[in-house]
Design a protein around this motif. Structure first.
Motif, mmCIF file in Angstrom:
data_model
loop_
_atom_site.group_PDB
_atom_site.id
_atom_site.type_symbol
_atom_site.label_atom_id
_atom_site.label_comp_id
_atom_site.label_asym_id
_atom_site.label_seq_id
_atom_site.Cartn_x
_atom_site.Cartn_y
_atom_site.Cartn_z
ATOM 1 N N GLN A 14 7.016 -2.696 -6.034
ATOM 2 C CA GLN A 14 5.626 -3.105 -5.885
ATOM 3 C C GLN A 14 5.420 -4.486 -6.516
ATOM 4 N N ARG B 173 9.369 6.738 -9.439
ATOM 5 C CA ARG B 173 8.124 6.023 -9.749
ATOM 6 C C ARG B 173 8.430 4.628 -10.286
ATOM 7 N N GLN C 65 2.144 1.750 -3.469
ATOM 8 C CA GLN C 65 1.076 2.255 -4.326
ATOM 9 C C GLN C 65 0.899 3.764 -4.120
ATOM 10 N N GLN C 66 0.930 4.164 -2.868
ATOM 11 C CA GLN C 66 0.774 5.579 -2.548
ATOM 12 C C GLN C 66 1.945 6.384 -3.109
ATOM 13 N N GLU C 67 3.156 5.843 -3.000
ATOM 14 C CA GLU C 67 4.329 6.529 -3.529
ATOM 15 C C GLU C 67 4.213 6.702 -5.041
ATOM 16 N N VAL C 68 3.756 5.682 -5.746
ATOM 17 C CA VAL C 68 3.579 5.765 -7.202
ATOM 18 C C VAL C 68 2.567 6.852 -7.529
ATOM 19 N N GLN C 69 1.453 6.875 -6.813
ATOM 20 C CA GLN C 69 0.419 7.879 -7.068
ATOM 21 C C GLN C 69 0.938 9.298 -6.803
ATOM 22 N N GLU C 70 1.686 9.464 -5.714
ATOM 23 C CA GLU C 70 2.228 10.789 -5.404
ATOM 24 C C GLU C 70 3.218 11.232 -6.473
ATOM 25 N N CYS C 71 4.065 10.317 -6.929
ATOM 26 C CA CYS C 71 5.017 10.658 -7.997
ATOM 27 C C CYS C 71 4.273 11.086 -9.252
ATOM 28 N N GLU C 72 3.227 10.350 -9.587
ATOM 29 C CA GLU C 72 2.455 10.691 -10.788
ATOM 30 C C GLU C 72 1.801 12.058 -10.653
ATOM 31 N N GLN C 73 1.274 12.377 -9.475
ATOM 32 C CA GLN C 73 0.664 13.690 -9.254
ATOM 33 C C GLN C 73 1.704 14.801 -9.384
ATOM 34 N N ARG D 168 0.830 -1.214 0.000
ATOM 35 C CA ARG D 168 0.000 0.000 0.000
ATOM 36 C C ARG D 168 0.865 1.265 0.000
#
Length: 178
Positions: free
Chosen positions: A113, A106, A49-57, A46
């Motif tokens: 992941q 990412r 996943q959060q790190e990937v989402q933050e990088c994408e943002q 999890r």
């Protein structure tokens, strides 16, 4: 010091003997450890996943910023301000570099992941294997042996107490406690 070490060794040995005599306990302990590992691995997954989402943002925000600075470069060029063009180009380069760093971060998080997902699958397989073994191993322990005539004999019991007390006093003397 040696008394406590001896006591600790004695208690550890008794615990190991008890666990060996009750294999379902050992399986239950292993199952608890596996379940704990599964929870920790799920938490890690999890977080990744959060790190990937933050990088994408952050990358999307950087794309917007890069476009804004590219427009400013054009504006400064049209206005004939080479000093501002140079500064804007440097800012755009910094933003691109930050974007590359975030993209690499990412990608690393995605690789971790994937590896975490594989580990989680292995842990789940192991947990299921243990769960299949636990019911088979959890047969009730054998009943305690029925008392023998010597166990109900008061004279026998008195001699056992005396022997135990003598052995305890000898142990104390050998440890220098009395």
């Amino acid at each position: 010091m040696t008394f406590f070490r001896d006591l600790n060794n004695f208690l550890e040995q008794r615990l190991e003997d008890f666990i060996r005599a009750n294999p379902q306990l050992e399986l239950n302990l292993l199952l608890m450890e596996i379940e704990d590992q599964e929870r920790q691995t799920q938490d890690l997954y999890r977080q990744l996943q959060q790190e990937v989402q933050e990088c994408e943002q952050h990358i999307l925000q950087l794309v917007t910023d890069i476009r804004r600075w590219r427009d400013r470069i054009q504006t400064a060029t049209a206005a004939g301000r080479p000093d501002l063009v140079t500064l804007a180009q440097e800012r755009e380069a910094q933003l691109r570099q930050r974007g590359q760093q975030l993209w690499t971060q990412r990608l690393n998080a995605l690789k971790q992941q994937s590896a975490t997902q594989e580990l989680l699958a292995k842990i789940r397989d192991r947990r299921q294997e243990l769960q299949r073994r636990v019911p088979r191993a959890s047969t009730p322990p054998p009943p305690p042996p029925s008392p023998t005539p010597s166990a109900t004999d008061p004279l026998e019991a008195e001699f056992r107490r005396l022997e135990l007390q003598t052995a305890l006093e000898e142990l104390k003397r050998s440890m220098g406690l009395s």
